[in-house]
Design a protein around this motif. Structure first.
Motif, PDB file in Angstrom:
ATOM      1  N   VAL A  81       0.848  -1.194   0.000  1.00 33.82           N
ATOM      2  CA  VAL A  81       0.000   0.000   0.000  1.00 33.82           C
ATOM      3  C   VAL A  81       0.881   1.241   0.000  1.00 33.82           C
ATOM      4  O   VAL A  81       2.020   1.228   0.482  1.00 33.82           O
ATOM      5  CB  VAL A  81      -0.943   0.012   1.218  1.00 33.82           C
ATOM      6  CG1 VAL A  81      -1.919  -1.147   1.157  1.00 33.82           C
ATOM      7  CG2 VAL A  81      -0.167  -0.035   2.525  1.00 33.82           C
ATOM      8  N   LEU A  82       0.327   2.324  -0.523  1.00 33.32           N
ATOM      9  CA  LEU A  82       1.059   3.579  -0.568  1.00 33.32           C
ATOM     10  C   LEU A  82       1.019   4.261   0.789  1.00 33.32           C
ATOM     11  O   LEU A  82      -0.048   4.459   1.361  1.00 33.32           O
ATOM     12  CB  LEU A  82       0.461   4.507  -1.632  1.00 33.32           C
ATOM     13  CG  LEU A  82       1.091   5.911  -1.712  1.00 33.32           C
ATOM     14  CD1 LEU A  82       2.552   5.833  -2.153  1.00 33.32           C
ATOM     15  CD2 LEU A  82       0.285   6.804  -2.650  1.00 33.32           C
ATOM     16  N   ASP A  83       2.178   4.629   1.294  1.00 35.95           N
ATOM     17  CA  ASP A  83       2.281   5.393   2.536  1.00 35.95           C
ATOM     18  C   ASP A  83       2.600   6.838   2.160  1.00 35.95           C
ATOM     19  O   ASP A  83       3.715   7.137   1.698  1.00 35.95           O
ATOM     20  CB  ASP A  83       3.387   4.826   3.426  1.00 35.95           C
ATOM     21  CG  ASP A  83       3.396   5.465   4.813  1.00 35.95           C
ATOM     22  OD1 ASP A  83       2.821   6.562   4.965  1.00 35.95           O
ATOM     23  OD2 ASP A  83       3.990   4.865   5.741  1.00 35.95           O
ATOM     24  N   PRO A  84       1.618   7.763   2.299  1.00 37.72           N
ATOM     25  CA  PRO A  84       1.877   9.157   1.889  1.00 37.72           C
ATOM     26  C   PRO A  84       2.953   9.834   2.729  1.00 37.72           C
ATOM     27  O   PRO A  84       3.486  10.865   2.326  1.00 37.72           O
ATOM     28  CB  PRO A  84       0.515   9.827   2.052  1.00 37.72           C
ATOM     29  CG  PRO A  84      -0.220   8.996   3.037  1.00 37.72           C
ATOM     30  CD  PRO A  84       0.250   7.590   2.828  1.00 37.72           C
ATOM     31  N   ARG A  85       3.285   9.258   3.861  1.00 44.26           N
ATOM     32  CA  ARG A  85       4.338   9.850   4.686  1.00 44.26           C
ATOM     33  C   ARG A  85       5.708   9.650   4.058  1.00 44.26           C
ATOM     34  O   ARG A  85       6.636  10.440   4.285  1.00 44.26           O
ATOM     35  CB  ARG A  85       4.308   9.228   6.088  1.00 44.26           C
ATOM     36  CG  ARG A  85       3.022   9.493   6.850  1.00 44.26           C
ATOM     37  CD  ARG A  85       2.940   8.688   8.132  1.00 44.26           C
ATOM     38  NE  ARG A  85       2.916   7.250   7.879  1.00 44.26           N
ATOM     39  CZ  ARG A  85       2.795   6.322   8.828  1.00 44.26           C
ATOM     40  NH1 ARG A  85       2.695   6.705  10.103  1.00 44.26           N
ATOM     41  NH2 ARG A  85       2.761   5.048   8.522  1.00 44.26           N
ATOM     42  N   THR A  86       5.876   8.570   3.283  1.00 42.34           N
ATOM     43  CA  THR A  86       7.169   8.277   2.664  1.00 42.34           C
ATOM     44  C   THR A  86       7.090   8.235   1.151  1.00 42.34           C
ATOM     45  O   THR A  86       8.121   8.084   0.480  1.00 42.34           O
ATOM     46  CB  THR A  86       7.692   6.922   3.172  1.00 42.34           C
ATOM     47  OG1 THR A  86       6.760   5.899   2.794  1.00 42.34           O
ATOM     48  CG2 THR A  86       7.848   6.946   4.688  1.00 42.34           C
ATOM     49  N   SER A  87       5.871   8.342   0.611  1.00 46.34           N
ATOM     50  CA  SER A  87       5.636   8.267  -0.842  1.00 46.34           C
ATOM     51  C   SER A  87       6.137   6.962  -1.444  1.00 46.34           C
ATOM     52  O   SER A  87       6.566   6.915  -2.602  1.00 46.34           O
ATOM     53  CB  SER A  87       6.303   9.465  -1.550  1.00 46.34           C
ATOM     54  OG  SER A  87       5.764  10.685  -1.088  1.00 46.34           O
TER      55      SER A  87
END
Length: 835
Positions: A196-202
């Motif tokens: 899944v995409l983690d927007p904190r680390t892109s």
């Protein structure tokens, strides 16, 4: 936009709504999706087995099965999409030693796997491992066909790539001592699920964080909502992810504590369900609130939140609608259902329970239930259950109109309300919905909020956030002291009579009274029994047994708070146990050889329905008693006339109700003057020798016939058959009758053993009930009774009867309903007379 909300539109500009989805259900309205966190808890009648429908630790065969989505870590089986056999290297043409299985695990791309299980046993280090080849494919979009399978099985070609599907090829090498039971069933794997995409680390990577899996589900175009990334408010998802990953203390199983993330997501999406249903299942595991506002989807986690706005009389313009929680949303126990990885991923329960709140709720068990399909451990399930229980105690929902100033709030914000109408002063609420009205005002819908509910280690007994400064709905006045009377009633089918108690009380003066709880018990008993719950101020208790009762009633208001009980003690209910009244206006008239007795119909309902009027006869004109008489007839309880044989002496009668209770004895005498004259043909004197055959009978004191006894108890019945009968010499019309002196004696009742004053004794002989019976039976023949083979008729009972016969034989039947009572027949003479 996802298919589930593709048809949304603003209707004429009349209302613009910012709203939210959370809990377990959703409804499409206006320009968004709405549901409050109050829908977290399922009503108690929900299907107990619902959560087990997502249990995918089995194997299925087919190509039309729904493909699941694995989030976090989860043990799963798979759909067997292909199976084939091949030859081992160097094996003969008839020895196919390899079995190839293709198991589709879920949507890809997944991160990998940690273990393989055959029949729920890890194959690592076992005989299985040596004979098993595991070829794992994560489900990349560009993955190639498995080269090993392509080389071994012609049916599997380079075109069988299964792109975007996570699957595993299992090759089993046959050995009779290893695969004793054939192919392992099930074959399961511990899988690290979707990246899944983690927007904190892109970056896209494996994660068990529920905020990140919810974001992935929103964005996914195959099984999710296909929301474009520029419509997702990543700052809110980052804050939610940080809150979910916070470490909290949990028991370490050894008496101490360790730490674990606050919320996790480890489970399987059932893609046969709607996207909205699957989103709900993801949100419930982290108490998530998805808000669509301003064209952006925002994720908020239900957590302690500071107040951002104050509503008061300056910005509230009216339109109050206040709803208190009913029993379906007020709980003193919550059961969270989850899959327990510590128990081989079987369904399990975590229960948050408060006996103290149950006492406060009047002893009623108010249970809520939560399904947590993405929870895999007891500690997290209990944490969610305890918070849900605490939240259910803060269930006020309020809707009101405010000025346009209310638009500075967001759905999910916490604000305070100070207003004289509901009696609130700075009381906090979480906003569920904000609607801009055509008039320029806003309609606010919000829910009672209390920051202490998130302390899952404490379930408070006293409301930490009082509902109002007005008179408390928890202070509810007791109703008036109940009264109780009784009456008999006929059953609806008309088949019998029963007793009912009629209870009434005065209203409680407490606010929000919704119903009353009625309890009772026998005065001598310790425990109270619930009679019923009603919103009336009276209650009929049907089919009441006689006894002395205590009865009490309490008021219950709309939020389930119970008042003190009002009690009345020692109320006597006679019911069907009350004896019937005596038969009145008994008269007798003689017509030829019959007596016609008339009386007034019984006044007792349980005599008229299901009861009877019993008649006995004694040859004594004076001093006759029930115990010294014998039965001559019985009429229905509703009758007022009977025809009996005309006999000299006393006729006695009494009413008997449907439960067998006897009334007082009434009597009338008759000299038995017959219009017809009879000539004596023969008589048969049976006393005092009582010569004949005794079956459970005997001669007492050399003169009386009675029942035998065994072990001190009188036998229930016996038959005496005289040695001889009557021979009329020729066939004649005969009138047969008998004269008898008898008494029913209580052999265990000594005068000196009586208690109480003599004035209270029902009778001196102790035989008023007379549970004894005396019957004479006759059989006849037209033949010579002393001949070789006379043709005898059947035995029939009689009191006075006309027969056409020559020979007559008789027998006497005695019976007793009570082993303490015996019947003694002093004299018995049978007469045969001719007209």
């Amino acid at each position: 936009m996802p298919a589930a909300i593709a048809g949304l539109a603003i209707s004429g500009g009349a209302a613009l709504t910012a709203s939210a989805i959370g809990g377990t259900a959703g409804a499409l309205v206006g320009a968004g999706i709405t549901v409050g966190l109050n829908y977290w808890l399922k009503p108690p009648e929900e299907d107990e087995n619902q959560i087990t429908q997502n249990n995918l630790t089995g194997n299925w065969t087919g190509t039309n099965e729904a493909i699941p989505v694995i989030y976090g870590r989860r043990r799963v089986g798979g759909t067997v999409a292909f199976a084939a056999t091949s030859y081992a290297q160097g094996a003969g043409p008839r020895n196919k030693a390899y079995l190839w299985l293709v198991l589709v695990l879920g949507e890809g791309e997944v991160d990998g796997y940690d273990a393989v299980y055959f029949d729920n046993e890890d194959i690592d280090g076992t005989d299985f491992e040596e004979r098993t080849l595991v070829l794992f494919h994560a489900g990349a979009e560009d993955q190639l066909a498995d080269p090993e399978l392509v080389a071994a099985v012609p049916e599997w070609t380079l075109d069988h790539r299964l792109r975007s599907l996570a699957y595993v090829v299992i090759r089993l090498k046959w050995h009779k001592d290893v695969f004793v039971d054939g192919v392992p069933d099930p074959i399961t794997m511990d899988v690290r699920g979707s990246k899944v995409l983690d927007p904190r680390t892109s970056t896209e990577e494996f994660s068990s964080n529920p905020a990140l899996t919810i974001r992935d589900f929103l964005a996914n175009p195959i099984y999710g909502w296909s929301v474009p990334s520029d419509e997702i408010h990543d700052d809110s998802f980052e804050a939610a992810a940080n809150y979910c990953s916070q470490l909290v203390d949990v028991p370490d199983g050894e008496g101490g504590t360790t730490t674990a993330p606050r919320y996790t997501c480890n489970g399987v999406l059932d893609t046969s369900q709607t996207p909205l249903e699957n989103l709900n299942r993801l949100l419930i595991g982290c108490r998530g609130l998805l808000v669509e506002s301003g064209g952006l989807y925002r994720l908020m986690i239900d957590a302690p939140t500071p107040s951002t706005f104050a509503f008061d009389e300056n910005n509230i313009v009216g339109g109050w609608n206040i709803t208190l929680p009913g029993k379906d949303r007020l709980h003193n126990r919550v059961r969270a259902r989850f899959f327990n990885k510590a128990k081989n991923w079987q369904p399990d329960f975590a229960i948050a329970d408060s006996p103290a709140l149950r006492v406060k709720d009047g002893g009623a068990l108010l249970e809520g239930k939560i399904d947590l399909p993405f929870c895999d451990n007891y500690e997290e399930a209990y944490r969610l259950a305890a918070i849900a229980l605490n939240e259910s105690r803060q269930g006020i929902i309020v809707q009101f109109r405010a000025t346009i100033a209310g638009m500075v709030c967001e759905v999910g914000d916490v604000g305070t309300i100070s207003h004289n109408t509901p009696g609130w002063n700075g009381k906090p609420f979480r906003i569920d919905r904000i609607t801009l009205l055509a008039e320029g005002d806003v309609e606010i819908t919000c829910r009672e909020y209390d920051e202490t509910i998130y302390d899952w280690g404490v379930i408070p007994e006293v409301d930490p956030s009082p509902n109002t400064d007005l008179p408390s709905p928890t202070d509810i006045a007791a109703p008036g002291v109940p009264t109780m009377s009784e009456e008999l009633y006929e059953t609806r089918q008309g088949t019998g009579v029963k007793a009912k108690a009629i209870v009434a009380w005065e209203d409680s003066e407490g606010p929000f009274v919704a119903e009353y709880r009625l309890e009772w018990k026998l005065t001598a008993a310790d425990d109270w029994t619930l009679v019923g719950v009603t919103n009336a101020t009276g209650y009929d208790i049907l089919d009441v047994a006689p006894g002395t009762y205590d009865i009490r009633v309490a008021a219950i208001n709309s939020i389930g708070v119970t008042s003190e009980f009002s009690t009345r003690s020692s109320v006597t209910i006679s019911g069907l146990g009350a004896p019937p009244a005596a038969i009145s206006n008994l008269t007798i008239g003689a017509i030829n050889s019959v007596a016609v007795l008339n009386w007034s119909q019984s006044q007792d309902l349980d005599v008229r329905i299901g009861g009877s009027v019993q008649f006995r006869h004694s040859s004594n004109l004076t001093g006759a008693t029930w115990a010294t008489s014998h039965q001559v007839g019985q009429a229905p309880g509703s009758a007022s006339q009977i025809v009996l044989p005309l006999l000299s002496g006393t006729y006695l009668c009494r009413a008997i109700d449907s439960s067998g209770t006897r009334g007082p004895v009434a009597s009338v005498t008759s000299a038995a003057a017959n219009v017809l004259e009879f000539a004596n043909v023969a008589s048969l004197v049976l006393h005092p020798t009582w010569s004949g055959t005794h079956d459970n009978t005997e001669v007492y004191n050399s003169s009386d016939l009675q029942l035998q006894s065994s072990g001190g108890d009188v036998l229930a019945q016996g038959v005496f058959t005289p040695t001889s009968g009557i021979d009329a010499i020729t066939v004649k019309n005969l009138r047969i009758r008998f004269e008898v002196d008898l008494a029913c004696i209580n052999t265990a009742d000594d005068f000196d053993s009586r208690s109480g004053n003599v004035d209270t004794w029902e009778d001196w002989d102790g035989t008023t009930a007379a549970p004894c019976e005396f019957i004479v039976e006759v059989r006849t023949t037209p033949d010579n009774p002393g001949g070789k083979s006379p043709d005898w008729g059947d035995w029939t009972p009689f009191v006075a009867e006309d027969v056409y016969a020559r020979g007559l034989e008789f027998r006497v039947k005695l019976s007793s309903e009570d082993p303490a009572y015996n019947i003694r027949v002093d004299t018995l003479t049978i007469f045969a007379e001719e007209l």
